[in-house]
Design a protein around this motif. Structure first.
Motif, mmCIF file in Angstrom:
data_model
loop_
_atom_site.group_PDB
_atom_site.id
_atom_site.type_symbol
_atom_site.label_atom_id
_atom_site.label_comp_id
_atom_site.label_asym_id
_atom_site.label_seq_id
_atom_site.Cartn_x
_atom_site.Cartn_y
_atom_site.Cartn_z
ATOM 1 N N TRP A 209 0.829 -1.212 0.000
ATOM 2 C CA TRP A 209 0.000 0.000 0.000
ATOM 3 C C TRP A 209 0.858 1.255 0.000
ATOM 4 C CZ3 TRP A 209 0.295 3.645 3.836
ATOM 5 C CH2 TRP A 209 0.857 3.255 5.065
ATOM 6 N N MET A 210 2.025 1.199 0.625
ATOM 7 C CA MET A 210 2.930 2.350 0.605
ATOM 8 C C MET A 210 3.534 2.533 -0.783
ATOM 9 S SD MET A 210 4.902 2.203 4.293
ATOM 10 C CE MET A 210 5.376 3.947 4.289
ATOM 11 N N ILE A 211 3.887 1.422 -1.430
ATOM 12 C CA ILE A 211 4.441 1.500 -2.780
ATOM 13 C C ILE A 211 3.411 2.083 -3.738
ATOM 14 C CG2 ILE A 211 5.341 0.157 -4.719
ATOM 15 C CD1 ILE A 211 6.468 -1.825 -2.644
ATOM 16 N N ARG A 212 2.158 1.587 -3.644
ATOM 17 C CA ARG A 212 1.093 2.091 -4.519
ATOM 18 C C ARG A 212 0.825 3.574 -4.286
ATOM 19 N NH1 ARG A 212 -1.482 -2.804 -2.996
ATOM 20 N NH2 ARG A 212 -2.748 -1.613 -1.505
ATOM 21 N N GLY A 213 0.973 4.018 -3.055
ATOM 22 C CA GLY A 213 0.699 5.419 -2.735
ATOM 23 C C GLY A 213 1.876 6.356 -2.925
ATOM 24 N N GLY A 214 2.978 5.852 -3.463
ATOM 25 C CA GLY A 214 4.152 6.695 -3.671
ATOM 26 C C GLY A 214 4.878 7.033 -2.391
ATOM 27 N N LEU A 215 4.761 6.176 -1.371
ATOM 28 C CA LEU A 215 5.342 6.454 -0.058
ATOM 29 C C LEU A 215 6.520 5.536 0.281
ATOM 30 C CD1 LEU A 215 2.063 7.006 1.994
ATOM 31 C CD2 LEU A 215 3.684 8.760 1.223
ATOM 32 N N GLU A 216 7.095 4.913 -0.715
ATOM 33 C CA GLU A 216 8.222 4.032 -0.421
ATOM 34 C C GLU A 216 9.394 4.811 0.172
ATOM 35 O OE1 GLU A 216 10.288 0.050 -2.248
ATOM 36 O OE2 GLU A 216 9.334 1.445 -3.632
ATOM 37 N N TRP A 217 9.530 6.070 -0.213
ATOM 38 C CA TRP A 217 10.584 6.913 0.369
ATOM 39 C C TRP A 217 10.423 7.012 1.889
ATOM 40 C CZ3 TRP A 217 9.511 11.235 3.228
ATOM 41 C CH2 TRP A 217 8.209 11.743 3.141
ATOM 42 N N LEU A 218 9.180 7.093 2.365
ATOM 43 C CA LEU A 218 8.925 7.193 3.799
ATOM 44 C C LEU A 218 9.339 5.910 4.504
ATOM 45 C CD1 LEU A 218 7.802 8.721 6.210
ATOM 46 C CD2 LEU A 218 5.514 7.892 5.601
ATOM 47 N N TRP A 219 9.067 4.769 3.885
ATOM 48 C CA TRP A 219 9.493 3.492 4.438
ATOM 49 C C TRP A 219 11.015 3.430 4.552
ATOM 50 C CZ3 TRP A 219 7.610 -0.734 6.782
ATOM 51 C CH2 TRP A 219 8.376 -1.887 6.773
ATOM 52 N N ARG A 220 11.682 3.875 3.518
ATOM 53 C CA ARG A 220 13.141 3.862 3.535
ATOM 54 C C ARG A 220 13.683 4.795 4.616
ATOM 55 N NH1 ARG A 220 16.115 4.296 -1.992
ATOM 56 N NH2 ARG A 220 17.751 3.620 -0.573
ATOM 57 N N LEU A 221 13.018 5.928 4.799
ATOM 58 C CA LEU A 221 13.427 6.853 5.852
ATOM 59 C C LEU A 221 13.252 6.220 7.229
ATOM 60 C CD1 LEU A 221 14.313 9.659 6.808
ATOM 61 C CD2 LEU A 221 11.915 10.388 6.625
ATOM 62 N N ILE A 222 12.173 5.463 7.411
ATOM 63 C CA ILE A 222 11.899 4.803 8.685
ATOM 64 C C ILE A 222 12.971 3.766 9.013
ATOM 65 C CG2 ILE A 222 10.306 3.218 9.857
ATOM 66 C CD1 ILE A 222 8.023 4.700 8.359
ATOM 67 N N ILE A 223 13.408 2.997 8.007
ATOM 68 C CA ILE A 223 14.367 1.923 8.289
ATOM 69 C C ILE A 223 15.822 2.401 8.269
ATOM 70 C CG2 ILE A 223 12.782 0.144 7.463
ATOM 71 C CD1 ILE A 223 14.404 -0.060 4.915
ATOM 72 N N GLU A 224 16.088 3.554 7.621
ATOM 73 C CA GLU A 224 17.453 4.093 7.608
ATOM 74 C C GLU A 224 17.426 5.601 7.882
ATOM 75 O OE1 GLU A 224 20.371 2.160 4.697
ATOM 76 O OE2 GLU A 224 18.510 2.170 3.559
ATOM 77 N N PRO A 225 16.945 6.019 9.046
ATOM 78 C CA PRO A 225 16.758 7.455 9.293
ATOM 79 C C PRO A 225 18.057 8.260 9.293
ATOM 80 C CG PRO A 225 16.455 6.174 11.306
ATOM 81 C CD PRO A 225 16.518 5.194 10.181
ATOM 82 N N ARG A 226 19.092 7.706 9.856
ATOM 83 C CA ARG A 226 20.342 8.478 9.962
ATOM 84 C C ARG A 226 20.940 8.752 8.579
ATOM 85 N NH1 ARG A 226 24.528 6.748 14.482
ATOM 86 N NH2 ARG A 226 22.659 7.331 15.637
ATOM 87 N N ARG A 227 20.915 7.754 7.717
ATOM 88 C CA ARG A 227 21.526 7.913 6.391
ATOM 89 C C ARG A 227 20.662 8.741 5.449
ATOM 90 N NH1 ARG A 227 22.016 5.405 1.312
ATOM 91 N NH2 ARG A 227 20.359 3.892 1.712
ATOM 92 N N LEU A 228 19.344 8.645 5.577
ATOM 93 C CA LEU A 228 18.454 9.207 4.561
ATOM 94 C C LEU A 228 17.673 10.446 5.004
ATOM 95 C CD1 LEU A 228 17.054 5.891 3.053
ATOM 96 C CD2 LEU A 228 18.851 7.363 2.138
ATOM 97 N N ALA A 229 17.844 10.885 6.243
ATOM 98 C CA ALA A 229 17.057 12.031 6.727
ATOM 99 C C ALA A 229 17.280 13.276 5.865
ATOM 100 C CB ALA A 229 17.392 12.313 8.187
#
Length: 253
Positions: A209-229
């Motif tokens: 549902w995140m991929i369909r909604g264009g929110l995969e970036w948010l998922w990546r931020l959640i799992i790698e916050p320090r690198r991707l913030a």
């Protein structure tokens, strides 16, 4: 568009100064296979907001991106095209197109090489893929190679008969590496960032549902916050501002 002899893409869209070619999954797979059987070296690059931001700041990087074939790796790029009056068929995440490309390569008997990521990651991905696609001729090497070891990796690519090379180093490192070694690379090269981490299971993909909604970036931020913030929390607004400015200036896609 590219420095080999592949056929040109019919349409493209200018997104904040970066040309994005209009591919469907099927046409991109066909294009990569054509690259692999053509003279010269052609590079296919997935474009997202981060790539556009880097390109706006660095003309050399922008040239490296737009000298190759490009496709919409980020949903934000697809939305931006619509806002600017252009059209891209849809997002083509490299994670999604990798397996169709590999299956087509296996059917065509084209050897493939994975280069990049930490030691063991690309090979774990390859083990999974060989089980899915038994005919696939796939060799790997990690990306942590000292300068004096690069010749050995390039020789290994050649001895494998590589037709399609995936380079996973992140932007802009992967484009710079390709540019530095272009005269010794296989005919088809795809930049792929962290693809091997996803294919190996080292990183878990976002819920559908995140991929369909264009929110995969948010998922990546959640799992790698320090690198991707910085990339997402500062980069996304910067990209949106650049697209808004382009629209206000009347520069249509």
């Amino acid at each position: 568009m590219s420095q080999g002899n592949t056929a040109p893409v019919a349409e493209s869209v200018d997104i904040a100064g970066v040309r994005v070619d209009s591919f469907t999954e099927a046409s991109l797979v066909d294009h990569v296979l054509e690259m692999a059987t053509s003279d010269g070296v052609d590079v296919a690059i997935g474009v997202n907001a981060h790539v556009c931001n880097l390109a706006r700041k660095d003309p050399h990087f922008r040239r490296l991106v737009t000298d190759g074939s490009t496709y919409a790796d980020g949903q934000s790029v697809v939305w931006a095209a619509r806002l600017l009056g252009g059209h891209l068929p849809g997002r083509l995440a490299t994670t999604d197109i990798a397996e169709p490309v590999l299956r087509a390569a296996a059917d065509a008997g084209i050897p493939v090489y994975f280069f990049g990521a930490a030691e063991g990651v690309a090979e774990r991905a390859a083990t999974i893929l060989r089980e899915k696609i038994p005919e696939l001729r796939l060799r790997t090497h990690h990306g942590y190679v000292a300068a004096e070891g690069i010749d050995g990796v390039l020789d290994d690519m050649r001895s494998h008969g590589t037709g399609i090379l995936f380079v996973g180093m992140g932007d802009p490192a992967q484009q710079l590496w390709i540019d530095a070694h272009r005269d010794r690379l296989p005919p088809a090269v795809l930049t792929c960032g962290g693809l091997f981490d996803w294919l190996s299971g080292s990183n878990k993909r976002a819920p559908a549902w995140m991929i369909r909604g264009g929110l995969e970036w948010l998922w990546r931020l959640i799992i790698e916050p320090r690198r991707l913030a910085k990339r997402y929390l500062l980069g996304n607004p910067s990209f949106m501002a650049a697209v808004a400015t382009q629209r206000l200036r009347g520069s249509k896609a």
